[in-house]
Every structure is written in C-alpha cells, then in structure tokens.
Design a protein around this motif. Structure first.
Motif, mmCIF file in Angstrom:
data_model
loop_
_atom_site.group_PDB
_atom_site.id
_atom_site.type_symbol
_atom_site.label_atom_id
_atom_site.label_comp_id
_atom_site.label_asym_id
_atom_site.label_seq_id
_atom_site.Cartn_x
_atom_site.Cartn_y
_atom_site.Cartn_z
ATOM 1 N N ASP A 201 -52.579 4.839 56.094
ATOM 2 C CA ASP A 201 -52.114 5.681 54.986
ATOM 3 C C ASP A 201 -51.469 4.873 53.870
ATOM 4 O O ASP A 201 -51.741 5.090 52.691
ATOM 5 C CB ASP A 201 -51.124 6.729 55.498
ATOM 6 C CG ASP A 201 -51.781 7.782 56.374
ATOM 7 O OD1 ASP A 201 -53.024 7.848 56.377
ATOM 8 O OD2 ASP A 201 -51.055 8.536 57.052
ATOM 9 N N ASP A 202 -50.558 3.958 54.238
ATOM 10 C CA ASP A 202 -49.842 3.208 53.205
ATOM 11 C C ASP A 202 -50.771 2.274 52.439
ATOM 12 O O ASP A 202 -50.641 2.109 51.221
ATOM 13 C CB ASP A 202 -48.669 2.435 53.806
ATOM 14 C CG ASP A 202 -49.094 1.486 54.911
ATOM 15 O OD1 ASP A 202 -50.221 1.621 55.434
ATOM 16 O OD2 ASP A 202 -48.289 0.594 55.278
ATOM 17 N N ARG A 203 -51.740 1.681 53.149
ATOM 18 C CA ARG A 203 -52.695 0.781 52.494
ATOM 19 C C ARG A 203 -53.625 1.569 51.568
ATOM 20 O O ARG A 203 -53.911 1.136 50.451
ATOM 21 C CB ARG A 203 -53.505 0.036 53.551
ATOM 22 C CG ARG A 203 -54.487 -0.996 53.028
ATOM 23 C CD ARG A 203 -53.813 -2.199 52.453
ATOM 24 N NE ARG A 203 -54.726 -3.335 52.391
ATOM 25 C CZ ARG A 203 -54.566 -4.376 51.603
ATOM 26 N NH1 ARG A 203 -53.506 -4.435 50.795
ATOM 27 N NH2 ARG A 203 -55.422 -5.383 51.622
ATOM 28 N N ALA A 205 -52.895 4.373 50.124
ATOM 29 C CA ALA A 205 -52.082 4.809 48.988
ATOM 30 C C ALA A 205 -52.001 3.708 47.937
ATOM 31 O O ALA A 205 -52.157 3.965 46.734
ATOM 32 C CB ALA A 205 -50.688 5.202 49.464
ATOM 33 N N ASP A 206 -51.764 2.473 48.378
ATOM 34 C CA ASP A 206 -51.688 1.352 47.439
ATOM 35 C C ASP A 206 -53.015 1.160 46.706
ATOM 36 O O ASP A 206 -53.038 0.868 45.508
ATOM 37 C CB ASP A 206 -51.324 0.067 48.184
ATOM 38 C CG ASP A 206 -49.894 0.063 48.693
ATOM 39 O OD1 ASP A 206 -49.084 0.852 48.172
ATOM 40 O OD2 ASP A 206 -49.594 -0.720 49.611
ATOM 41 N N ASP A 230 -50.438 13.069 53.643
ATOM 42 C CA ASP A 230 -49.772 11.870 54.167
ATOM 43 C C ASP A 230 -49.950 10.692 53.212
ATOM 44 O O ASP A 230 -49.020 9.906 52.991
ATOM 45 C CB ASP A 230 -50.318 11.510 55.545
ATOM 46 C CG ASP A 230 -49.897 12.500 56.617
ATOM 47 O OD1 ASP A 230 -48.915 13.244 56.392
ATOM 48 O OD2 ASP A 230 -50.556 12.553 57.677
ATOM 49 N N VAL A 231 -51.152 10.544 52.656
ATOM 50 C CA VAL A 231 -51.413 9.459 51.713
ATOM 51 C C VAL A 231 -50.611 9.656 50.428
ATOM 52 O O VAL A 231 -50.023 8.712 49.893
ATOM 53 C CB VAL A 231 -52.920 9.359 51.407
ATOM 54 C CG1 VAL A 231 -53.187 8.370 50.280
ATOM 55 C CG2 VAL A 231 -53.689 8.952 52.659
ATOM 56 N N GLN A 234 -47.149 8.485 50.576
ATOM 57 C CA GLN A 234 -46.971 7.038 50.528
ATOM 58 C C GLN A 234 -47.125 6.475 49.113
ATOM 59 O O GLN A 234 -46.774 5.324 48.869
ATOM 60 C CB GLN A 234 -47.989 6.354 51.450
ATOM 61 C CG GLN A 234 -47.854 6.696 52.920
ATOM 62 C CD GLN A 234 -46.576 6.159 53.527
ATOM 63 O OE1 GLN A 234 -46.101 5.106 53.142
ATOM 64 N NE2 GLN A 234 -46.007 6.899 54.468
ATOM 65 N N GLU A 263 -40.499 14.164 48.741
ATOM 66 C CA GLU A 263 -41.567 13.560 47.939
ATOM 67 C C GLU A 263 -42.203 14.609 47.034
ATOM 68 O O GLU A 263 -42.496 14.348 45.864
ATOM 69 C CB GLU A 263 -42.625 12.936 48.853
ATOM 70 C CG GLU A 263 -42.111 11.837 49.768
ATOM 71 C CD GLU A 263 -41.693 10.599 48.998
ATOM 72 O OE1 GLU A 263 -42.112 10.421 47.850
ATOM 73 O OE2 GLU A 263 -40.900 9.805 49.560
ATOM 74 N N GLU A 306 -41.366 -4.223 50.043
ATOM 75 C CA GLU A 306 -42.195 -3.133 49.544
ATOM 76 C C GLU A 306 -41.881 -2.754 48.099
ATOM 77 O O GLU A 306 -42.579 -1.941 47.497
ATOM 78 C CB GLU A 306 -42.034 -1.894 50.432
ATOM 79 C CG GLU A 306 -40.674 -1.204 50.345
ATOM 80 C CD GLU A 306 -39.620 -1.823 51.252
ATOM 81 O OE1 GLU A 306 -38.534 -1.231 51.387
ATOM 82 O OE2 GLU A 306 -39.896 -2.910 51.828
#
Length: 446
Positions: A201-203, A205-206, A230-231, A234, A263, A306
């Motif tokens: 998810d975090d990757r 999102a980036d 979820d994405v 992030q 969020e 981060e």
C-alpha cells in the motif's frame, strides 16, 4: 567486451557512458526477440536519459559491459522508445513468467536471465535462473533454484493466467517512486495493473503520487474499495484530494468513508478550497511543535526517513493544539538556522521573524512569487484566526505550474524511435482527462 555473460537483473540501474566518459543515462531493461528454435536474441537496451525519457540503444553500439557500467559508441538516437511487435522486455515482461521443463520434471518461475555474447555486437539469452515451487509448507521455505538452458524449458501460457509480478517488483525495489512510476507507465497496460496490484500500500501510494492523473484513476479503478481506501490513507493528503477529485462524486465519498477518519478529514478540508489557491495546493502534514521544543527535538523530527525533503526544511511553531487547524501560528524555524544554535535552545526564541504566512485563499500566483522572491521551499498557510492549516511546498507549486503532461515527458516533436507510423503510447494518445482539482492545463489556465 569486458564481459561475455551478464545477468539482466544486475544491469537494471547501471550507468551508461559514452567513450569520453560522459554519463548518458541508466539501463532500465533489455530488449529481446524470440527466434524459431534458437534462444531469444538481444536487440538492444532501454536506457533512461535525463528528463526521464526512455530511448533505445542498439546492442551493436555497446562496446563494453563491466561491473556497474556500460560504455557505448556515443551515437544514440534520443527519440522516445516505443516497443515493436515481437519484442519482449526481459525485466518488465519475462521475469516472473512460469516455465515448464521439457523433461517433465515440473515447472519453475524465471527470476533472472543471463545474456551472452557469441560474436561482435551479437548477444543472446544464454541461461535462465529459475526457482522451483517450494516443497515445504513453512512460510519461510523457498523452492530450489537452478540454471536452465532455453532449450530445456518452454513457457507456460495458460489462457487467462496472469504473470507473476513479484520478481519485477523485487528487481525494481531500489528505484525511487518517481522512477518506478515512470517504469510502470512504460509497461503494457495489463502488466502495469498487475504490478500495481502486487505493490504494498505505501509503495503504491508513493508511485501514484508521481503518475499523471489519468493513470492514477485507471489504477485506482482496478482496486477494490477497501484496498483503494488503504492506499489513499498512505498518500499525502493533498495528493489524495487531487485524486479523489477526479473520481465520481459517489465513489469519492464512499472512499472517504472507508478511509481513516483523521486522513479523510484532512482530504475533505482540502477539497473545500479552490484549486488555484494556497488552500488548494497545501499539505496538511507539516512538522508542528510548541515554542518550548528544543533545537535537538526539532532536528530529530526532520531526520525521519519518511519525511519529504521540502517538509523537512522548516518546522512550524504554534500554540496548542498541534494538529491543523492548530492554535495561533507563531512562526517557522528553518533547519539551517537550527544548526547554528546549541541543542538546548528553544525554538520559540529563534523564529524567522521576516516570514509572513499566507491565507488559504491566497492565489497560487502570489504563493509562487513569495517562494521565488525569498528563496523558500515552503510557506505556511493560516486561516482567518491565524491558525496554521498547512504549508505549501515548492513541489506543490511546480506541480501546479507545469503543463498537465509533464510527467509523461512527451512533446510535440517526439517521433517514433526506430520506425515510422507507430501506434502512440498511452501517454501520447491524448486520452480525455477527468476533473482537475489542483493542476493547470497546458495553455496555462486553471
């Protein structure tokens, strides 16, 4: 050649030089063509040159392949690479494929491909590095790895079976998000979506933050609502707001309901501002501390891995509470100023008194001039009660000022790389854009 056999996965990211030693770019993939009975022949390299443009370099122009670098004749065509029919990108398309051993001993997954020089300027696939299925039920167990000749295996191409994306993701694990986004955009659409599905998810999102809006929507549309939320959780709130603004109102609101409440609240606040204002460009996650915080505490906060560099350039000091909208905004302290004072110095005593915040309705043009005039990388944004609501960073402004298609690096004079009359890539196809919340159109209007 300095080497007669190399593994393709190790070539990814290798620097390409001309004979004078000047850097031309970095290898992103190796291009091969299949032959009727012989192993696939290497036709060239896909090289990323400055500007993130992918170009084709014929293998015949490669004069040396050694540890970590490749030397060419220096004569390369800088027109954008476009893949021909019958060509296969080894990293993007071949790694992760399932093959079956012709001797009936089972199947395996391709993890790397060795290419070998068999004549001047002539390279072909020599061996495959493959992994057999694991035989243990342990989650830590892995299947045995073996080397296989091309003639010893055949590809398993079951109808409807997707290729494994795990090996491709592992190969590109060290890429920066912007480079990985550019790499995914060069993949066939089905492969791009498959890899996006497999990214954490975090990757993901980036990566989405670095993609054009149309591809963001395309990928998000392939995710189920829970994964999409979820994405979005992030992503930076301003980027998440830009993306949600392009969705239908119904789906956008549904995703906001599924996101983490804090969020979602940040995103809703950003969606309320006009796109060409400081409120429409800002991020709601700056570093915020009290006036009693020390220089040592401030430096510890900006060291976080981060944290984006632009957000780490300065710390905001406010009265409580310390979440936007905060208590009264007191000022900012730039990290260079913190370096000039002892660790125990309180941040409230070294505020930058010359920096005035902007209000959320300040135009983007004014914010741009402030950043340029005072050589800043961020400017604080306050509401009518002088409470901090966010900061606008230099990357937010650049993203706004640049043309919509800047991420695709296409220009009107781009021409097909090796043959005329090619079908345009997705980035060149002029697909219609959805609602644009925080970007300027190519003619410079909002």
């Amino acid at each position: 050649m300095s080497a007669t056999r190399v593994f393709v996965a190790r070539l990814a990211g290798c620097t390409v030089f001309d004979p004078a030693g000047d850097r031309l770019g970095k290898v992103r993939d190796v291009l091969v063509v299949y032959r009727k009975s012989d192993p696939p022949r290497v036709v060239g390299l896909i090289v990323e040159i400055p500007g993130r443009r992918r170009v084709f370099v014929s293998i015949g122009r490669v004069t040396s392949i050694s540890s970590g670098q490749i030397i060419t004749t220096g004569l390369i065509n800088v027109r954008r690479f476009e893949q021909r029919g019958g060509e296969v990108r080894v990293i993007a398309e071949l790694l992760g494929r399932t093959v079956v051993f012709t001797d009936g001993s089972g199947q395996a997954t391709i993890e790397d491909v060795a290419i070998e020089e068999f004549g001047p300027g002539e390279w072909a696939v020599a061996q495959l590095f493959v992994r057999r299925p694991k035989t243990s039920s342990s989650p830590f167990a892995k299947g045995a790895t073996v080397f296989a000749n091309w003639s010893d295996v055949r590809e398993k191409t079951a109808v409807g079976q997707a290729q494994s994306a795990e090996q491709l993701i592992a190969t590109y694990s060290d890429l920066k998000p912007a480079d990985l986004a550019n790499t995914l955009l060069d993949l066939p659409q089905a492969r791009m979506l498959e890899v996006a599905e497999e990214l954490p998810d975090d990757r993901l999102a980036d990566v989405l933050e670095e993609m054009p809006e149309s591809e963001q929507v395309e990928i998000l549309s392939q995710l189920d609502d829970d994964r999409a939320a979820d994405v979005l959780d992030q992503m930076q709130p301003d980027d998440a707001a830009d993306l949600i603004a392009q969705l239908s109102e119904e789906r956008g609101e549904h995703l906001l309901e599924l996101m983490q409440p804090e969020e979602a609240d940040d995103v809703r606040m950003l969606l309320a501002y006009a796109p060409d204002t400081a409120g429409g460009l800002m991020t709601t996650e700056p570093i915020i501390v009290s006036a009693d915080a020390t220089v040592a505490e401030g430096l510890a906060l900006i060291r976080r891995h981060e944290l984006a560099p632009a957000l780490g350039a300065a710390i905001c000091v406010t009265l409580p509470p310390y979440e936007p909208p905060t208590g009264r905004f007191l000022g900012m302290v730039h990290f260079q100023r913190m370096l000039r004072y002892p660790p125990h110095e309180r941040l409230g005593t070294i505020l930058d008194q010359g920096l005035e915040p902007v209000t959320a309705d300040t135009s983007a043009a004014v914010v741009s001039r402030i950043l340029a005039s005072y050589n800043l990388v961020s400017v604080p944004v306050v509401d009518d009660n002088h409470r901090l609501v966010g900061v606008v960073t230099i990357d937010d402004v650049l993203d706004y000022l640049l043309p919509d298609d800047w991420r695709s690096n296409d220009s009107d004079d781009d021409a097909p790389d090796r043959v005329p009359n090619r079908t345009p890539t997705r980035a060149q196809s002029g697909a219609p854009r959805l609602m644009n919340r925080g970007r300027r159109t190519t003619n410079g209007t909002s």
